[in-house]
Design a protein around this motif. Structure first.
Motif, PDB file in Angstrom:
ATOM      1  N   THR A   1       1.005  -1.288  -0.127  1.00 42.96           N
ATOM      2  CA  THR A   1       0.052   0.029  -0.186  1.00 42.96           C
ATOM      3  C   THR A   1       0.974   1.271   0.027  1.00 42.96           C
ATOM      4  O   THR A   1       0.277   2.323   0.058  1.00 42.96           O
ATOM      5  CB  THR A   1      -0.960  -0.113   1.193  1.00 42.96           C
ATOM      6  OG1 THR A   1      -0.196   0.199   2.617  1.00 42.96           O
ATOM      7  CG2 THR A   1      -1.816  -1.161   1.377  1.00 42.96           C
TER       8      THR A   1
ATOM      9  N   GLN B   1     -11.306  -5.767   0.845  1.00 44.40           N
ATOM     10  CA  GLN B   1     -10.816  -5.666  -0.882  1.00 44.40           C
ATOM     11  C   GLN B   1      -9.565  -4.923  -1.118  1.00 44.40           C
ATOM     12  O   GLN B   1      -9.520  -4.194  -2.077  1.00 44.40           O
ATOM     13  CB  GLN B   1     -12.002  -4.661  -1.364  1.00 44.40           C
ATOM     14  CG  GLN B   1     -13.531  -5.213  -1.454  1.00 44.40           C
ATOM     15  CD  GLN B   1     -14.331  -4.771  -2.410  1.00 44.40           C
ATOM     16  OE1 GLN B   1     -14.344  -3.575  -2.441  1.00 44.40           O
ATOM     17  NE2 GLN B   1     -14.990  -5.473  -2.906  1.00 44.40           N
ATOM     18  N   LEU B   2      -8.553  -5.412  -0.301  1.00 44.22           N
ATOM     19  CA  LEU B   2      -7.340  -4.933  -0.158  1.00 44.22           C
ATOM     20  C   LEU B   2      -6.467  -4.961  -1.792  1.00 44.22           C
ATOM     21  O   LEU B   2      -6.197  -4.296  -2.090  1.00 44.22           O
ATOM     22  CB  LEU B   2      -6.495  -5.458   0.863  1.00 44.22           C
ATOM     23  CG  LEU B   2      -4.976  -5.112   0.758  1.00 44.22           C
ATOM     24  CD1 LEU B   2      -4.722  -3.650   1.068  1.00 44.22           C
ATOM     25  CD2 LEU B   2      -4.246  -5.851   1.770  1.00 44.22           C
TER      26      LEU B   2
ATOM     27  N   ARG C   1      -7.963  -5.195  -4.482  1.00 48.34           N
ATOM     28  CA  ARG C   1      -8.618  -4.263  -5.457  1.00 48.34           C
ATOM     29  C   ARG C   1      -8.164  -2.618  -5.500  1.00 48.34           C
ATOM     30  O   ARG C   1      -8.242  -2.026  -6.262  1.00 48.34           O
ATOM     31  CB  ARG C   1     -10.053  -4.549  -5.698  1.00 48.34           C
ATOM     32  CG  ARG C   1     -10.689  -5.857  -5.674  1.00 48.34           C
ATOM     33  CD  ARG C   1     -12.041  -5.947  -5.516  1.00 48.34           C
ATOM     34  NE  ARG C   1     -12.526  -7.344  -5.618  1.00 48.34           N
ATOM     35  CZ  ARG C   1     -13.066  -7.899  -6.840  1.00 48.34           C
ATOM     36  NH1 ARG C   1     -13.219  -7.193  -7.690  1.00 48.34           N
ATOM     37  NH2 ARG C   1     -13.396  -9.258  -6.741  1.00 48.34           N
ATOM     38  N   ASP C   2      -7.552  -2.354  -4.326  1.00 43.73           N
ATOM     39  CA  ASP C   2      -7.099  -1.217  -4.069  1.00 43.73           C
ATOM     40  C   ASP C   2      -6.028  -0.589  -5.040  1.00 43.73           C
ATOM     41  O   ASP C   2      -5.054  -0.964  -5.416  1.00 43.73           O
ATOM     42  CB  ASP C   2      -6.354  -0.847  -2.487  1.00 43.73           C
ATOM     43  CG  ASP C   2      -6.225   0.555  -2.657  1.00 43.73           C
ATOM     44  OD1 ASP C   2      -6.939   1.174  -2.178  1.00 43.73           O
ATOM     45  OD2 ASP C   2      -4.933   0.663  -2.298  1.00 43.73           O
TER      46      ASP C   2
ATOM     47  N   THR D   1      -3.637   1.699  -5.167  1.00 46.01           N
ATOM     48  CA  THR D   1      -2.411   2.042  -4.416  1.00 46.01           C
ATOM     49  C   THR D   1      -1.533   0.682  -4.113  1.00 46.01           C
ATOM     50  O   THR D   1      -0.540   0.451  -4.431  1.00 46.01           O
ATOM     51  CB  THR D   1      -2.500   2.968  -3.292  1.00 46.01           C
ATOM     52  OG1 THR D   1      -3.109   4.179  -3.381  1.00 46.01           O
ATOM     53  CG2 THR D   1      -0.910   3.260  -2.644  1.00 46.01           C
TER      54      THR D   1
END
Length: 353
Positions: free
Chosen positions: A125, A170-171, A173-174, A176
Motif C-alpha cells: 500500500t 478488498q485490499l 482491488r485497491d 495504491t
C-alpha cells in the motif's frame, strides 16, 4: 490446551521427496501479553507453539519419517527490526531466516534444506515506494529470497480472525496496493495471497489485472467453518468450488493444498493435534484437495504443511500421510510434481537436486 495422544502411524511412501513450500518460524512469547483477555480463539491456537524456531521445526521434519528435502519459509511478521524504520523493518525477518537457511545448509542438522526459499513481506500500500523495500529484501537474502506475501484476509464478522489479523476489505482491488504490486513484476518476484473463502474473487481480479506475475493462493482459499460460518461448510462448498474453478482459469496462479487443519476451517472441529488420524483427515480434506487439483491441474498445485499453524489439527507425520492417502491413485509423475516439483519451480529452489 493439551494435545491428544495418537498411536504413531506407519509412514506412507517414505521415499517420496517433499518440498514443504509453506511454514513459519517465530517467537510470539513477547507479544502474547499484548493481546487482551479473553484472547481470540485464533491466538489461543498459537499459544502451544508460541516459540517455534529452527530447533522446533527441524525436529518436526527430522523425526517425521517423511522425505522432506527442502522447505520454503513464509512471512509471518516475526523478527522485524525496528531500527530500519517502519517501511524496512520486515527486512529483519528475511535476514534472520537467511541465517537459519545457512545453518541448515551446513548439513549438521539433517539432510533437509530448511528455508531454501524465502518469502518476505513488503507493504504494497506504499505504492511504487514499495520497490525500495523489495530491493532491500532481495539484498538481505540474494540466493534465497523469491517474493512476498501481503495477506488480505478480511470478513465482515470480526470473530472469524480477530482484530489483529484483519486486513482492509478488498485490499487486493485497491489502486495504491496495485501500484505496489506492479513492482513485483518489474523484479521477477512472486506473490503469495492469503484470503478467506468469500474473497477468492479478489484474487481472480488481481490475477487478471497482472497476468504475467506469478501468484500462489494459500490454503485452498481458506474454507471457513467457525464463528458465523459454524456448521456451514457443506452449504458453502459449492460457492467455494465455483470460485476455485474460475481462479484455476488464470494461468499465472498456483494453489497450495493445505491449511485445512487451521481452526478457521473446522476440518477437524477440535484441536490441537486433535487425535484425528490420517484416514479421517483424508476424508475431510479430499473434496477440497481434489477440487483444487481438478481446477488447477497437477502442474499448478503443491502440498504444504502450514506449520506450526496446522499443528492445531494434525501432527506433521499425520498431515503428510493424509495428503498421500488422497493422492494414492495419482501417477508417479503427478506425485513428483505435487509434492516437490511444482514448489521447486515456483520458488526456484536451487539447493536440492
Amino acid at each position: 490446551m493439551t494435545e491428544a495422544i495418537l498411536e504413531p502411524e506407519a509412514i506412507l511412501e517414505p521415499e517420496l521427496p517433499i518440498i514443504d513450500p509453506h511454514h513459519h518460524l517465530w517467537d510470539l512469547r513477547p507479544m502474547l501479553p499484548m493481546f487482551p483477555q479473553p484472547r481470540h480463539r485464533f491466538i489461543e491456537t498459537l499459544v502451544p507453539v508460541a516459540h517455534y524456531t529452527f530447533d522446533q521445526f527441524s525436529a518436526e521434519v527430522n523425526t517425521s519419517g517423511h522425505n522432506v528435502v527442502a522447505t520454503v519459509f513464509m512471512e509471518c511478521g516475526a523478527f522485524y527490526n525496528g531500527a530500519y524504520g517502519d517501511a524496512l523493518k520486515p527486512v529483519g525477518e528475511v535476514e534472520y531466516v537467511n541465517g537459519v537457511a545457512a545453518q541448515s545448509a551446513s548439513g549438521l542438522y539433517g539432510k533437509a534444506r530448511l528455508c531454501a526459499g524465502i518469502v518476505g513481506h513488503a507493504d504494497l500500500t506504499r505504492g511504487a515506494a514499495a520497490g525500495e523495500v523489495l530491493d532491500a529484501l532481495q539484498a538481505a537474502a540474494p540466493g534465497r529470497f523469491r517474493g512476498i506475501r501481503h495477506q488480505g484476509a478480511w470478513d465482515a464478522d470480526p470473530e472469524v480472525l480477530g482484530p489483529p489479523f484483519h486486513a482492509p476489505p478488498q485490499l487486493y482491488r485497491d489502486a495504491t496496493f496495485r501500484e505496489g504490486f506492479a513492482e513485483l513484476g518489474k523484479r521477477g518476484m512472486s506473490f503469495d495471497a492469503w484470503i478467506l473463502e468469500p474473497q477468492i474473487g479478489d484474487v481472480i481480479d488481481l490475477a487478471r489485472a497482472f497476468p504475467d506475475t506469478p501468484i500462489c493462493l494459500d490454503h485452498c482459499g481458506t474454507p471457513l467453518g467457525m464463528a458465523s460460518y459454524t456448521g456451514r461448510l457443506e452449504e458453502r462448498f459449492g460457492i467455494w468450488r465455483d470460485a476455485i474453478i474460475e481462479l484455476g482459469k488464470c494461468e499465472n496462479v498456483m494453489v497450495k493444498l493445505g491449511g485445512l487443519a487451521m481452526h478457521n476451517c473446522a476440518l477437524p472441529e477440535q484441536g490441537p493435534a486433535a487425535g484425528v488420524g490420517s484416514e479421517e483427515l483424508a476424508r475431510l480434506w479430499k473434496p477440497y484437495i481434489e477440487t483444487c487439483i481438478e481446477a488447477f491441474g497437477t502442474n499448478r498445485a503443491m502440498f504444504e504443511s502450514n506449520y506450526p499453524v496446522d499443528r492445531w489439527g494434525a501432527t506433521y507425520p499425520v498431515l503428510w500421510n493424509a495428503f498421500k492417502r488422497i493422492t494414492a491413485g495419482a501417477s508417479a509423475d503427478e506425485k513428483a510434481a505435487l509434492y516437490a516439483g511444482n514448489a521447486k519451480a515456483f520458488y526456484r529452489i536451487e539447493e536440492v537436486a
